[in-house]
Design an enzyme around this catalytic site. Structure first.
Site, PDB file in Angstrom:
ATOM      1  N   GLU A  48       0.827  -1.212   0.000  1.00  0.00           N
ATOM      2  CA  GLU A  48       0.000   0.000   0.000  1.00  0.00           C
ATOM      3  C   GLU A  48       0.859   1.260   0.000  1.00  0.00           C
ATOM      4  O   GLU A  48       0.466   2.280  -0.573  1.00  0.00           O
ATOM      5  CB  GLU A  48      -0.937  -0.010   1.215  1.00  0.00           C
ATOM      6  CG  GLU A  48      -1.901  -1.186   1.257  1.00  0.00           C
ATOM      7  CD  GLU A  48      -2.755  -1.302   0.008  1.00  0.00           C
ATOM      8  OE1 GLU A  48      -3.032  -0.268  -0.638  1.00  0.00           O
ATOM      9  OE2 GLU A  48      -3.129  -2.433  -0.339  1.00  0.00           O
ATOM     10  N   HIS A  86       1.659   2.049  -3.623  1.00  0.00           N
ATOM     11  CA  HIS A  86       0.541   2.718  -4.300  1.00  0.00           C
ATOM     12  C   HIS A  86       0.468   4.190  -3.914  1.00  0.00           C
ATOM     13  O   HIS A  86       0.326   5.073  -4.772  1.00  0.00           O
ATOM     14  CB  HIS A  86      -0.780   2.034  -3.922  1.00  0.00           C
ATOM     15  CG  HIS A  86      -1.001   0.702  -4.573  1.00  0.00           C
ATOM     16  ND1 HIS A  86      -0.813   0.488  -5.915  1.00  0.00           N
ATOM     17  CD2 HIS A  86      -1.408  -0.492  -4.051  1.00  0.00           C
ATOM     18  CE1 HIS A  86      -1.093  -0.773  -6.201  1.00  0.00           C
ATOM     19  NE2 HIS A  86      -1.451  -1.399  -5.084  1.00  0.00           N
ATOM     20  N   ASP A 143      -4.602  -5.947  -8.971  1.00  0.00           N
ATOM     21  CA  ASP A 143      -3.928  -4.851  -9.662  1.00  0.00           C
ATOM     22  C   ASP A 143      -3.508  -5.275 -11.066  1.00  0.00           C
ATOM     23  O   ASP A 143      -3.652  -4.510 -12.031  1.00  0.00           O
ATOM     24  CB  ASP A 143      -2.693  -4.408  -8.870  1.00  0.00           C
ATOM     25  CG  ASP A 143      -3.059  -3.845  -7.510  1.00  0.00           C
ATOM     26  OD1 ASP A 143      -4.156  -3.267  -7.392  1.00  0.00           O
ATOM     27  OD2 ASP A 143      -2.257  -3.994  -6.569  1.00  0.00           O
TER      28      ASP A 143
END
Length: 654
Positions: free
Chosen positions: A440, A443, A515
């Site tokens: 995360e 991202h 993803d």
């Protein structure tokens, strides 16, 4: 209610009749025994002093109490009445009454027996011969009565199959003020309202109001609400029915219901007839297995005739809603039937803000509620989603024993709708938590670094739904056109999780599966549909059509295998270039990646301000200090809110 009471009384009466008949028959025959003997055998038993009492009922039936019975022995000693009797069915020719009296009297005189003999009238018969047939007749008549009544009720229900199931609302309370976020759609419908209020003005001008209005749009955008608002503003009856209500298993029922609905509407003109999910009955003809005899097609044919047939249905406006206008029959959407199609799109940022204000009328919102910020975060939400969002926030506030809704409640409601409820109780191992934190963080850093990516709203490693964590971005506007640069940045940001795992771990995980699927789909659309490949140019290589095969759709392609290989190469090139860019950026910002992952492992959730501080190079200690200070302020605020709430709920004695 009347019918239910009547049916209940009828059922009780029938059951009572049956119970009475069973009890009477049991009392008459249940405790008796019947033996078949000759008349002369009976005289022999009488002569041998085996009988205590004799009752001659006429015909060939004699009832007697035997002295050797258990009932006689018990009751005679206690001086109690004797009830048990034995029936003798005389097989010989029944003697006359005179012969019976003479024979029995002669035996009694000779033997001096103390036998109680009673004679009955042979012509009148016994009470059993009168009561039992009467009760039997009454029971049979009652059963036949209720049987025919039930059959008649079923026939009436069968006749009702052809009646319309439309629900009629005479006074619709919905107004245009209750519908927000679609001003252009309202303007299209104002003409319909004006015609229903003043039809003479249009007819004198020679104008013809549209026969039908077709509302087309995604689910949850308020198509049904628009139809109710039109009826409410015009003050006319509102007939509501769904497309599936027309079609039944019986042939001809659908067409009959269409006729009945329009006949009822004619008696209530002017009015609005609203058909929700019209694609259930209005699909293109000839596509079903039944051909021209398909029941659905017969229903559609009748609907076409009623909308624009030989008879004009003046004063009846048909409104329908669907999200599959592409499958409707062309004859249904031609001019003269559904003359006007109104597209009810997803609300933009201003529309979402207006919708939130409408649904917040009956909600107790706390200070600091910012509808503009909520509208920005909820890009892609429909009106139904926004209503559900505020409802979830109200539930969270009630669960926390607060008397108003805070922004944190609304933010949590958004996360629940998008990702599902948080699963804080799920046991997550330290290796999984570490992988999720770096994933995360990759991202979030790319989203804040790349020029055309949306800004980050929240980053968390708390599991929600199927996701181990997520990065929530907040768009600044609702652009309907997506540029090539934005698509490339979106693909690069989506690959950030996998790249972060590659840079920080020796082994990559399966956490990037969604993803990878997302970037593959975007790259495919860029090459085949949007003409964004330099090698292939602005040509369309998408599917020409879809064929339904079992549970899936099979896509038909109009290009060769060589072209398919080139398309795959172009898709691979786009993803590889984005992967290289993501690797370059995260390598340069490795310190920020490590800091964000470390903070996520400690705090689990960070927000926009913390992400900006991390990307700008702030130290770990300073960011933790900022987060702790913010948490302390939030706890103080929550404590004060709880105290205010407790004081408000305290009743002082007078």
């Amino acid at each position: 209610m009347e019918n239910k009471k009547r049916n209940l009384l009828g059922t009780i009466f029938t059951i009572a009749t049956l119970i009475i008949a069973i009890v009477v028959l049991w009392q008459v025959f249940g405790n008796t025994q019947r033996e078949v003997i000759t008349y002369y055998d009976f005289l022999d038993e009488l002569q041998e002093d085996k009988l205590y009492s004799v009752y001659y009922e006429g015909s060939c039936l004699i009832k007697a109490v035997r002295k050797d019975s258990e009932n006689y022995q018990t009751n005679i000693l206690q001086n109690a009445p004797i009830n048990t009797a034995v029936y003798y069915d005389i097989t010989a020719i029944a003697p006359s009454r005179l012969q019976f009296q003479t024979d029995v009297a002669d035996i009694m005189n000779r033997l001096d027996l103390s036998v109680d003999i009673t004679y009955s009238d042979l012509d009148a018969g016994s009470w059993k011969e009168l009561i039992i047939p009467g009760l039997t007749v009454v029971a049979i008549v009652a059963l036949l009565f209720f049987l025919f009544k039930y059959i008649g009720k079923q026939n009436n229900q069968n006749m009702m199959f052809g009646k319309s199931k439309a629900r009629v609302i005479q006074n619709v309370k919905v107004r245009f003020a209750d519908v927000a976020g679609a001003e252009e759609e309202k303007e299209e419908l104002v003409e319909i309202i004006d015609f229903l209020r003043n039809p003479k003005r249009y007819t004198e001008m020679g104008a013809r109001i549209p026969h039908g209005i077709l509302l087309v749009g995604p689910p949850g955008t308020g198509k049904t609400l628009f139809a109710k608002a039109v009826a409410g503003e015009a003050g006319v009856p509102f007939f509501s029915i769904t497309g599936s209500d027309f079609v039944e298993m019986y042939v001809g029922v659908g067409a009959s219901r269409v006729r009945d609905m329009f006949e009822t509407a004619k008696r209530n003109t002017p009015c609005i007839v609203f058909i929700d999910e019209i694609d259930a009955v209005g699909r293109q003809r000839g596509a079903g297995l039944g051909g021209g005899n398909d029941e659905r097609e017969q229903t559609l044919n009748q609907l076409l005739v009623e909308m624009d047939g030989f008879e004009t249905n003046t004063g009846i406006i048909i409104m329908a809603a669907t999200n599959r206008s592409d499958v409707l029959d062309p004859a249904l959407i031609r001019p003269g039937r559904f003359d006007r199609q109104i597209y009810v799109n997803m609300p933009d940022v201003r529309g979402r803000e207006a919708i939130l204000k409408v649904h917040a009328r009956n909600k107790h919102l706390g200070p600091g509620t910012d509808f503009k910020t909520i509208a920005r975060i909820t890009a892609g939400f429909s009106g139904a989603d926004l209503e559900n969002l505020l409802n979830e926030a109200a539930i969270l506030a009630t669960r926390a024993r607060r008397n108003f809704i805070t922004m944190n409640d609304i933010t949590e409601g958004i996360n629940k709708i998008i990702m599902g409820p948080s699963k804080k109780s799920r046991l997550v191992t330290e290796p999984d938590k570490r992988i999720t934190a770096y994933h995360e963080a990759g991202h979030a850093i790319l989203a804040e670094t790349l020029k055309y990516c949306d800004s980050v709203q929240e980053v968390t490693i708390i599991p929600r739904g199927q996701a181990a964590g997520y990065t929530l971005t907040r768009p600044d506007n609702d652009n309907s056109q997506i540029t090539r640069a934005k698509l490339l940045d979106t693909i690069t940001m989506s690959l950030g999780g996998r790249v972060a795992e590659e840079l920080t771990s020796k082994n990559i995980s399966s956490g990037a599966s969604s993803d990878i699927k997302h970037v593959t789909k975007l790259a495919h659309q860029m090459v085949t549909e949007w003409g964004m490949s330099e090698r292939l140019g602005p040509l369309f290589y998408g599917s020409e059509g879809e064929i339904f095969v079992g549970k899936n759709y099979q896509t038909q392609h109009s290009y060769s295998e060589e072209m398919s290989a080139i398309i795959d190469e172009e898709k691979r090139k786009i993803i590889d270039d984005c992967h290289k860019l993501a690797t370059k950026i995260l390598t340069e910002k490795m310190d920020a990646l490590q800091t964000m992952a470390r903070i996520l492992l400690e705090k689990e959730t960070i927000y926009h301000e913390e992400v900006d501080m991390i990307v700008n190079g702030e130290s770990y200690e300073k960011i933790i200090e900022y987060i702790n200070k913010k948490e302390e302020e939030f706890e103080k605020k929550s404590k004060k809110e709880k105290e205010d709430n407790d004081n408000a709920n305290t009743v002082l004695p007078v």
